[in-house]
Design a protein around this motif. Structure first.
Motif, PDB file in Angstrom:
ATOM      1  N   LYS A   1       0.855  -1.191   0.000  1.00 35.57           N
ATOM      2  CA  LYS A   1       0.000   0.000   0.000  1.00 35.57           C
ATOM      3  C   LYS A   1       0.888   1.237   0.000  1.00 35.57           C
ATOM      4  O   LYS A   1       1.964   1.232   0.583  1.00 35.57           O
ATOM      5  CB  LYS A   1      -0.924   0.003   1.208  1.00 35.57           C
ATOM      6  CG  LYS A   1      -1.911  -1.137   1.159  1.00 35.57           C
ATOM      7  CD  LYS A   1      -2.910  -1.069   2.270  1.00 35.57           C
ATOM      8  CE  LYS A   1      -3.877  -2.246   2.123  1.00 35.57           C
ATOM      9  NZ  LYS A   1      -4.959  -2.184   3.075  1.00 35.57           N
ATOM     10  N   ASP A   2       0.420   2.291  -0.664  1.00 33.86           N
ATOM     11  CA  ASP A   2       1.185   3.533  -0.684  1.00 33.86           C
ATOM     12  C   ASP A   2       0.921   4.331   0.590  1.00 33.86           C
ATOM     13  O   ASP A   2       0.194   3.889   1.479  1.00 33.86           O
ATOM     14  CB  ASP A   2       0.891   4.345  -1.949  1.00 33.86           C
ATOM     15  CG  ASP A   2      -0.551   4.822  -2.050  1.00 33.86           C
ATOM     16  OD1 ASP A   2      -1.268   4.829  -1.029  1.00 33.86           O
ATOM     17  OD2 ASP A   2      -0.959   5.197  -3.163  1.00 33.86           O
ATOM     18  N   ASP A   3       1.494   5.528   0.680  1.00 39.65           N
ATOM     19  CA  ASP A   3       1.368   6.350   1.887  1.00 39.65           C
ATOM     20  C   ASP A   3      -0.066   6.753   2.203  1.00 39.65           C
ATOM     21  O   ASP A   3      -0.406   7.021   3.344  1.00 39.65           O
ATOM     22  CB  ASP A   3       2.232   7.609   1.774  1.00 39.65           C
ATOM     23  CG  ASP A   3       3.711   7.285   1.818  1.00 39.65           C
ATOM     24  OD1 ASP A   3       4.071   6.214   2.359  1.00 39.65           O
ATOM     25  OD2 ASP A   3       4.513   8.096   1.321  1.00 39.65           O
ATOM     26  N   SER A   4      -0.915   6.794   1.180  1.00 41.67           N
ATOM     27  CA  SER A   4      -2.310   7.167   1.402  1.00 41.67           C
ATOM     28  C   SER A   4      -3.189   5.954   1.721  1.00 41.67           C
ATOM     29  O   SER A   4      -4.383   6.093   1.931  1.00 41.67           O
ATOM     30  CB  SER A   4      -2.868   7.909   0.182  1.00 41.67           C
ATOM     31  OG  SER A   4      -2.931   7.039  -0.941  1.00 41.67           O
ATOM     32  N   GLY A   5      -2.579   4.745   1.732  1.00 45.62           N
ATOM     33  CA  GLY A   5      -3.324   3.536   2.067  1.00 45.62           C
ATOM     34  C   GLY A   5      -3.928   2.817   0.877  1.00 45.62           C
ATOM     35  O   GLY A   5      -4.585   1.791   1.031  1.00 45.62           O
ATOM     36  N   LYS A   6      -3.703   3.343  -0.329  1.00 43.25           N
ATOM     37  CA  LYS A   6      -4.231   2.692  -1.531  1.00 43.25           C
ATOM     38  C   LYS A   6      -3.340   1.515  -1.924  1.00 43.25           C
ATOM     39  O   LYS A   6      -2.115   1.584  -1.832  1.00 43.25           O
ATOM     40  CB  LYS A   6      -4.299   3.684  -2.691  1.00 43.25           C
ATOM     41  CG  LYS A   6      -5.306   4.783  -2.478  1.00 43.25           C
ATOM     42  CD  LYS A   6      -5.336   5.731  -3.659  1.00 43.25           C
ATOM     43  CE  LYS A   6      -6.313   6.862  -3.389  1.00 43.25           C
ATOM     44  NZ  LYS A   6      -6.294   7.853  -4.464  1.00 43.25           N
ATOM     45  N   THR A   7      -3.965   0.426  -2.372  1.00 45.07           N
ATOM     46  CA  THR A   7      -3.237  -0.769  -2.791  1.00 45.07           C
ATOM     47  C   THR A   7      -2.460  -0.486  -4.073  1.00 45.07           C
ATOM     48  O   THR A   7      -2.994   0.089  -5.016  1.00 45.07           O
ATOM     49  CB  THR A   7      -4.221  -1.926  -3.026  1.00 45.07           C
ATOM     50  OG1 THR A   7      -4.911  -2.171  -1.799  1.00 45.07           O
ATOM     51  CG2 THR A   7      -3.505  -3.186  -3.463  1.00 45.07           C
TER      52      THR A   7
END
Length: 86
Positions: free
Chosen positions: A8-14
């Motif tokens: 997941k990236d820093d924004s929580g998106k996969t």
């Protein structure tokens, strides 16, 4: 702890097609001090670390800078190797 998780990236998106293994490594430094360091192995098809293997990790107080890289026992300084047996 060993987990194969979708990244997941820093924004929580996969992040598509990216996975990571998460470890808490018990590290012995050259000054014989011990520290637990969080380490990730990340990629499209990451290879997990071999159990009971020796790895070299370069890190600062915030993150891992280099590694983990598998090394042979004879590449480990004697002082560090002695600390691993404690």
């Amino acid at each position: 702890m060993l987990l194969n998780l979708q990244l997941k990236d820093d924004s929580g998106k996969t992040v598509t097609n990216m996975y990571s293994y998460h470890y808490q490594l018990n590290v012995v430094k050259e000054d014989d001090s011990h520290q637990v360091v969080p380490v990730e192995v990340t990629g499209e098809n990451p290879t997990p670390l071999t159990p009971n293997s020796y790895v070299k990790v370069e890190f600062n107080s915030k993150r891992v800078l280099k590694g983990p890289n598998t090394v042979s026992k004879n590449q480990i300084p004697a002082k560090v190797l002695a600390g691993l047996d404690k």
